[in-house]
Design a protein around this motif. Structure first.
Motif, PDB file in Angstrom:
ATOM      1  N   LEU A 358       0.705  -1.265  -0.016  1.00 23.01           N
ATOM      2  CA  LEU A 358      -0.119   0.070  -0.261  1.00 23.01           C
ATOM      3  C   LEU A 358       0.800   1.152   0.447  1.00 23.01           C
ATOM      4  O   LEU A 358       2.051   0.953   0.473  1.00 23.01           O
ATOM      5  CB  LEU A 358      -0.631   0.227   1.423  1.00 23.01           C
ATOM      6  CG  LEU A 358      -1.631   1.597   1.139  1.00 23.01           C
ATOM      7  CD1 LEU A 358      -3.078   1.476   0.219  1.00 23.01           C
ATOM      8  CD2 LEU A 358      -2.663   1.300   2.844  1.00 23.01           C
ATOM      9  N   TYR A 359       0.702   2.124  -0.689  1.00 21.21           N
ATOM     10  CA  TYR A 359       1.126   3.158  -1.067  1.00 21.21           C
ATOM     11  C   TYR A 359       0.587   4.356  -1.105  1.00 21.21           C
ATOM     12  O   TYR A 359      -0.326   4.679  -1.736  1.00 21.21           O
ATOM     13  CB  TYR A 359       2.427   2.971  -2.311  1.00 21.21           C
ATOM     14  CG  TYR A 359       3.052   4.560  -2.681  1.00 21.21           C
ATOM     15  CD1 TYR A 359       3.554   5.266  -1.259  1.00 21.21           C
ATOM     16  CD2 TYR A 359       3.694   4.222  -3.755  1.00 21.21           C
ATOM     17  CE1 TYR A 359       4.828   5.804  -1.484  1.00 21.21           C
ATOM     18  CE2 TYR A 359       4.355   5.877  -4.498  1.00 21.21           C
ATOM     19  CZ  TYR A 359       5.282   6.200  -2.935  1.00 21.21           C
ATOM     20  OH  TYR A 359       6.137   7.052  -3.255  1.00 21.21           O
ATOM     21  N   THR A 360       0.291   5.380  -0.057  1.00 19.95           N
ATOM     22  CA  THR A 360      -0.473   6.672   0.944  1.00 19.95           C
ATOM     23  C   THR A 360       0.679   7.627   0.877  1.00 19.95           C
ATOM     24  O   THR A 360       1.610   7.541   1.268  1.00 19.95           O
ATOM     25  CB  THR A 360      -1.778   6.346   1.481  1.00 19.95           C
ATOM     26  OG1 THR A 360      -2.465   7.146   0.915  1.00 19.95           O
ATOM     27  CG2 THR A 360      -1.307   5.641   2.928  1.00 19.95           C
ATOM     28  N   LEU A 387       4.583  -0.809   3.422  1.00 20.94           N
ATOM     29  CA  LEU A 387       4.001   0.367   3.477  1.00 20.94           C
ATOM     30  C   LEU A 387       4.642   1.354   3.116  1.00 20.94           C
ATOM     31  O   LEU A 387       5.601   1.489   3.533  1.00 20.94           O
ATOM     32  CB  LEU A 387       2.908   0.773   4.835  1.00 20.94           C
ATOM     33  CG  LEU A 387       2.319  -0.437   5.276  1.00 20.94           C
ATOM     34  CD1 LEU A 387       2.235  -0.231   7.157  1.00 20.94           C
ATOM     35  CD2 LEU A 387       0.866  -0.643   4.587  1.00 20.94           C
ATOM     36  N   GLY A 388       4.332   2.530   2.198  1.00 19.07           N
ATOM     37  CA  GLY A 388       5.002   2.943   1.733  1.00 19.07           C
ATOM     38  C   GLY A 388       4.009   4.683   2.099  1.00 19.07           C
ATOM     39  O   GLY A 388       2.797   4.362   1.979  1.00 19.07           O
ATOM     40  N   SER A 389       5.031   5.719   2.263  1.00 22.24           N
ATOM     41  CA  SER A 389       4.502   7.219   2.297  1.00 22.24           C
ATOM     42  C   SER A 389       5.017   7.986   1.386  1.00 22.24           C
ATOM     43  O   SER A 389       5.858   7.856   1.245  1.00 22.24           O
ATOM     44  CB  SER A 389       4.296   7.910   3.779  1.00 22.24           C
ATOM     45  OG  SER A 389       4.633   8.696   3.970  1.00 22.24           O
ATOM     46  N   ASP A 415       8.671   5.851   3.565  1.00 27.61           N
ATOM     47  CA  ASP A 415       8.355   7.204   3.977  1.00 27.61           C
ATOM     48  C   ASP A 415      10.183   7.477   2.637  1.00 27.61           C
ATOM     49  O   ASP A 415      10.871   7.196   2.572  1.00 27.61           O
ATOM     50  CB  ASP A 415       9.587   7.974   4.756  1.00 27.61           C
ATOM     51  CG  ASP A 415       9.309   9.113   4.547  1.00 27.61           C
ATOM     52  OD1 ASP A 415       8.868   9.650   3.998  1.00 27.61           O
ATOM     53  OD2 ASP A 415       9.625   9.367   5.336  1.00 27.61           O
ATOM     54  N   THR A 416       9.332   7.521   1.030  1.00 27.51           N
ATOM     55  CA  THR A 416       9.070   8.306  -0.133  1.00 27.51           C
ATOM     56  C   THR A 416      10.082   9.613  -0.106  1.00 27.51           C
ATOM     57  O   THR A 416       8.353  10.189  -1.139  1.00 27.51           O
ATOM     58  CB  THR A 416       9.104   7.040  -1.444  1.00 27.51           C
ATOM     59  OG1 THR A 416       7.526   7.538  -1.349  1.00 27.51           O
ATOM     60  CG2 THR A 416       9.069   5.462  -1.055  1.00 27.51           C
ATOM     61  N   TRP A 417      10.553  10.355  -0.574  1.00 31.88           N
ATOM     62  CA  TRP A 417      10.996  11.190  -1.265  1.00 31.88           C
ATOM     63  C   TRP A 417      11.035  12.207  -2.148  1.00 31.88           C
ATOM     64  O   TRP A 417      11.912  10.678  -2.765  1.00 31.88           O
ATOM     65  CB  TRP A 417      12.257  12.574  -0.167  1.00 31.88           C
ATOM     66  CG  TRP A 417      11.721  13.974  -0.775  1.00 31.88           C
ATOM     67  CD1 TRP A 417      11.650  14.865   0.285  1.00 31.88           C
ATOM     68  CD2 TRP A 417      12.678  14.385  -1.987  1.00 31.88           C
ATOM     69  NE1 TRP A 417      11.956  16.104  -0.519  1.00 31.88           N
ATOM     70  CE2 TRP A 417      12.944  15.358  -1.364  1.00 31.88           C
ATOM     71  CE3 TRP A 417      13.748  13.557  -2.863  1.00 31.88           C
ATOM     72  CZ2 TRP A 417      13.256  16.232  -2.669  1.00 31.88           C
ATOM     73  CZ3 TRP A 417      14.335  14.327  -3.714  1.00 31.88           C
ATOM     74  CH2 TRP A 417      14.302  15.848  -3.754  1.00 31.88           C
ATOM     75  N   TRP A 418      10.638  12.474  -2.847  1.00 28.72           N
ATOM     76  CA  TRP A 418      10.670  12.687  -4.650  1.00 28.72           C
ATOM     77  C   TRP A 418       9.689  13.641  -4.320  1.00 28.72           C
ATOM     78  O   TRP A 418       8.771  14.693  -4.217  1.00 28.72           O
ATOM     79  CB  TRP A 418      11.161  11.607  -5.576  1.00 28.72           C
ATOM     80  CG  TRP A 418       9.440  11.241  -5.593  1.00 28.72           C
ATOM     81  CD1 TRP A 418       8.646  10.119  -4.582  1.00 28.72           C
ATOM     82  CD2 TRP A 418       8.719  10.892  -6.393  1.00 28.72           C
ATOM     83  NE1 TRP A 418       7.659   9.441  -4.931  1.00 28.72           N
ATOM     84  CE2 TRP A 418       7.536   9.849  -5.761  1.00 28.72           C
ATOM     85  CE3 TRP A 418       8.191  11.484  -7.682  1.00 28.72           C
ATOM     86  CZ2 TRP A 418       6.300  10.058  -6.744  1.00 28.72           C
ATOM     87  CZ3 TRP A 418       7.483  10.918  -8.848  1.00 28.72           C
ATOM     88  CH2 TRP A 418       5.984  10.233  -7.997  1.00 28.72           C
ATOM     89  N   GLN A 419       9.769  14.341  -6.302  1.00 36.29           N
ATOM     90  CA  GLN A 419       8.721  15.855  -6.626  1.00 36.29           C
ATOM     91  C   GLN A 419       8.081  15.470  -8.289  1.00 36.29           C
ATOM     92  O   GLN A 419       8.998  14.050  -8.725  1.00 36.29           O
ATOM     93  CB  GLN A 419       9.851  16.995  -6.670  1.00 36.29           C
ATOM     94  CG  GLN A 419      10.519  16.963  -5.330  1.00 36.29           C
ATOM     95  CD  GLN A 419      11.448  18.395  -5.321  1.00 36.29           C
ATOM     96  OE1 GLN A 419      12.449  18.084  -6.473  1.00 36.29           O
ATOM     97  NE2 GLN A 419      11.049  19.398  -5.098  1.00 36.29           N
ATOM     98  N   THR A 420       7.519  15.809  -8.314  1.00 39.16           N
ATOM     99  CA  THR A 420       7.208  16.066  -9.682  1.00 39.16           C
ATOM    100  C   THR A 420       8.302  16.253 -10.827  1.00 39.16           C
ATOM    101  O   THR A 420       8.467  15.478 -11.923  1.00 39.16           O
ATOM    102  CB  THR A 420       6.184  17.286 -10.534  1.00 39.16           C
ATOM    103  OG1 THR A 420       5.588  17.186  -9.357  1.00 39.16           O
ATOM    104  CG2 THR A 420       6.074  17.055 -11.175  1.00 39.16           C
ATOM    105  N   GLU A 421       9.315  17.072 -10.069  1.00 36.97           N
ATOM    106  CA  GLU A 421      10.395  17.304 -11.173  1.00 36.97           C
ATOM    107  C   GLU A 421      11.168  16.027 -11.425  1.00 36.97           C
ATOM    108  O   GLU A 421      12.222  15.870 -12.078  1.00 36.97           O
ATOM    109  CB  GLU A 421      11.062  18.693 -10.389  1.00 36.97           C
ATOM    110  CG  GLU A 421      10.912  20.031 -10.440  1.00 36.97           C
ATOM    111  CD  GLU A 421       9.408  19.945  -9.509  1.00 36.97           C
ATOM    112  OE1 GLU A 421       9.103  18.930  -9.228  1.00 36.97           O
ATOM    113  OE2 GLU A 421       9.480  21.262  -9.330  1.00 36.97           O
ATOM    114  N   THR A 422      11.605  15.245  -9.503  1.00 38.30           N
ATOM    115  CA  THR A 422      12.067  14.365  -9.875  1.00 38.30           C
ATOM    116  C   THR A 422      11.984  12.897 -10.899  1.00 38.30           C
ATOM    117  O   THR A 422      12.420  12.100 -10.637  1.00 38.30           O
ATOM    118  CB  THR A 422      12.547  13.832  -8.857  1.00 38.30           C
ATOM    119  OG1 THR A 422      11.341  13.345  -8.011  1.00 38.30           O
ATOM    120  CG2 THR A 422      13.274  14.821  -7.551  1.00 38.30           C
TER     121      THR A 422
END
Ligand code: 6R9
Length: 652
Positions: A358-360, A387-389, A415-422
């Motif tokens: 689950l990714y939310t 589980l992802g965030s 806990d996944t950090w990223w952006q539209t740009e990445t």
């Protein structure tokens, strides 16, 4: 951050090792970091071989004109072929690609073979409408299978798509149609939200009366609600069921250059007109496919993946459409809201389809916390294994709640950090490798180079804060801002030389792990100290009476800025309880130190959020400083601001 680097206030000592069984069978082991470090480009060239190329690339990265990157430039491939046809050719045509769950409870299952036929028909329909490779197509649809089919049909014929959230207004839609110079709009009569049909087509009709949208020749309309008496422009509007259903279900995909544009996606930013973030084909699909495989440890034969994002958000592009489908996954697509018709709807869906991953977003987790532990407890969630965030920093308390109440205290949380740009995930634990820390995205993925620097672009020592930067190009990076190379340079590459500036504050802990601290624009300056909104919010959320918090710095004559906190209380707490505000201030003081104590704490019923669930602190700053509200067009629900203002005589 002109004065002091971000104060390192929050201490979080909890640690969770990967489950032994998961670690033993994990898709990616610790060795991947070493391999990528020794030969970063070789590592990505290897990941590109996950895809099926018509012409294999011999070049990996062309960085001769930085920051304009070309990845795998002499390779050629078709994205839709990679996401659909090749699985059918590999004998997986009967595997379910999409379990669709409509908000009213209607369902539809699409196998890979069915998806191939649907995408082929839609591609043929777009060709009949005159769409050619390179033409832009705007997609303004609810979360229904046709959204995924439309995106893949565009990719199949090399027509870049531009998705606009179904919740955006006619104005927002017109601006985006105009900027991308779209030729066709794909929409629906409406969709279901909170138990009611909600019309979409009228916003398209209105948008197309605005100047700059004249080049739209056709509007393709899916019948979803069937309840609207909709206006029709003959010669321009055409029903999906008339045009698409009559097409041949055979279409031979043609390969495109790796740098052919795949999509434009607009990101609002705090000032100026929305930025059209441009992504291309080969590098994007390589990184999205790899990260989906690595971060979620996807086993396509047995997993059921569910990303709850809207397809109109980058998370939906990368982890509903291109990641899972390129990997041959079985996934859930859900149209509606988590609380329709009841607050256990998501958990019911997990149980029904046996969702394993689950990714939310943190906003959804905090809402579930607020509604109470007893709701998920009524459902069988034992199928879940990861589980992802994504979307915002996740407060440690919300992270721990998620693991305990949704993951039975057993599943890793990434806990996944990223952006539209990445384009894809950049910083995240790996579920079979990393000992996780609640609230931290921790380490760049193999092949990714990220760090934290101070005002002078010097890497900070462990235990210090500053700005998050990416120090090497990556395959799914944005290529530019559509039609505005200069803005691309100014926004991302001019703050620090040769480094991508993400716009997020971050710190490194004593182990060198990265903690995200919120947007740099939101960082508060209190008596010479830079204080992160995230840390004060997390301290508030760790109090048992608080479900959600949004913190802003309001101009203050004594301290430059004063911390002002808006809090949503948990179900059983009383906003009028005597001493509550003092109790919360003292709690923050104890957690973070006296400097971080909010000057004002205001209980509210709702917080202003974007459709992707991010708190819009800028609007709360307007409230705290008694200003007229700024642009509210990207809010989920603009009445929230009226509600907050009427609730707050104290703020004036
Ligand atoms: C994927 C997505 C990007 C901004 C980003 C940051 C915030 C996203 C986060 C996070 C802390 C995380 N953000 N994930 N902050 N921890 N795991 O959200 O893209 O809509 O472009 O937003 O979201 O501030 O800079 P996008």
């Amino acid at each position: 951050m002109s004065n002091e680097s971000l104060a390192n206030l929050l201490k979080e000592e909890r640690r969770f090792a990967p489950p032994a069984g998961l670690a033993a069978e994990a898709n990616v082991s610790a060795e991947a970091y070493e391999r990528a470090k020794a030969d970063r480009l070789g590592f990505w060239a290897e990941q590109a071989r996950r895809l099926s190329w018509e012409t294999e690339p011999t070049e990996t990265l062309d960085w001769s004109n930085p920051p304009f990157a070309k990845w795998f430039a002499d390779g050629r491939l078709n994205v839709a072929y990679n996401c659909v046809d090749r699985h059918v050719e590999n004998g997986l045509g009967d595997r379910v690609a999409i379990h669709f769950e409509g908000e009213p409870g209607d369902t539809r299952t699409l196998t890979y073979a069915e998806l191939q036929r649907e995408v082929s028909k839609a591609a043929n329909a777009l060709i009949e409408l005159g769409v050619e490779a390179g033409d832009r197509v705007a997609i303004y649809l609810p979360m229904i299978p046709e959204a995924v089919v439309s995106m893949l049909a565009c990719a199949r014929i090399g027509a870049p798509h531009s998705l606009v959230f179904g919740g955006f207004s006619a104005d927002a839609l017109a601006t985006r149609i105009n900027d991308a110079d779209a030729r066709v709009v794909i929409t629906a009569d409406g969709g279901y939200r909170r138990g009611k049909p909600s019309a979409l087509k009228p916003a398209v009709d209105e948008a197309l009366t605005r100047p700059g949208t004249e080049n739209v020749r056709s509007v393709l309309v899916v019948r979803r609600t069937g309840q609207e008496d909709i206006a029709w422009t003959d010669g321009r509007d055409v029903w999906w069921h008339d045009l698409v259903e009559s097409q041949s279900d055979q279409h031979t995909p043609q390969a495109f250059d790796a740098e052919h544009p795949l999509f434009i996606l607009y990101t609002s930013g705090t000032t100026g007109k929305p930025k059209g973030i441009l992504h291309t084909t080969g590098g994007y699909l390589t990184q999205i496919s790899y990260t989906h495989h690595a971060v979620f440890d996807l086993k396509p034969e047995t997993d059921v993946f569910w990303c709850t994002a809207d397809v109109g958000w980058v998370t939906g592009h990368s982890y509903i459409v291109y990641g899972p489908l390129s990997n041959g996954a079985t996934e859930v697509l859900y149209e509606g809201t988590p609380d329709s018709p009841h607050q256990g709807r998501w958990w019911e869906i997990v149980q029904k389809y046996g969702v394993t991953i689950l990714y939310t977003a943190p906003t959804a987790i905090r809402a579930a916390m607020k509604w109470g532990d007893d709701i998920p407890a009524k459902f069988d969630l034992s199928s879940l294994r990861i589980l992802g965030s994504v979307g915002e920093p996740i407060n440690p308390e919300a992270w721990v709640w998620y693991r305990k109440h949704i993951g039975a205290g057993r599943t890793p949380v990434v806990d996944t950090w990223w952006q539209t740009e990445t384009g894809g995930i950049m910083i995240s634990p790996l579920p079979g490798v990393t000992e996780t820390k609640p609230g931290s995205a921790q380490i760049p993925l193999p092949g990714i180079a990220a760090t934290v620097v101070d005002d002078d672009a010097r890497e900070v020592a462990n235990g210090h804060g500053g700005y998050l930067v990416l120090t090497e190009p990556w395959p799914s990076m944005l290529r530019t801002i559509w039609g505005d190379d200069q803005r691309y340079l100014d926004t991302y590459w001019s703050r620090f030389e040769h480094k991508y500036f993400a716009g997020d504050g971050a710190k490194k802990d004593d182990d060198g792990d990265i903690w995200l601290l919120g947007r740099v624009d939101d960082v508060m300056l209190v008596s010479g100290h830079n204080i992160s909104t995230t840390e004060v919010e997390s301290a508030l959320v760790s109090h048992p009476k608080v479900a959600e918090a949004a913190v802003v710095g309001a101009t203050d004559p004594q301290t430059t800025q004063a911390i002002c906190a808006f809090v949503i209380l948990r179900g059983d707490a009383d906003a009028n309880e005597e001493g509550l505000v003092e109790e919360l201030r003292a709690h923050v003081g104890k957690q973070l130190g006296p400097i971080a104590k909010p000057k004002r704490i205001l209980p509210v019923a709702e917080l202003p959020k974007t459709r992707s669930g991010k708190i819009m602190r800028r609007l709360l700053r307007d409230v705290a400083e008694n200003r007229t509200l700024g642009d509210v067009t990207t809010l989920t629900d603009s009445s929230v601001m009226t509600l907050i203002q009427t609730q707050l005589p104290a703020a004036s």
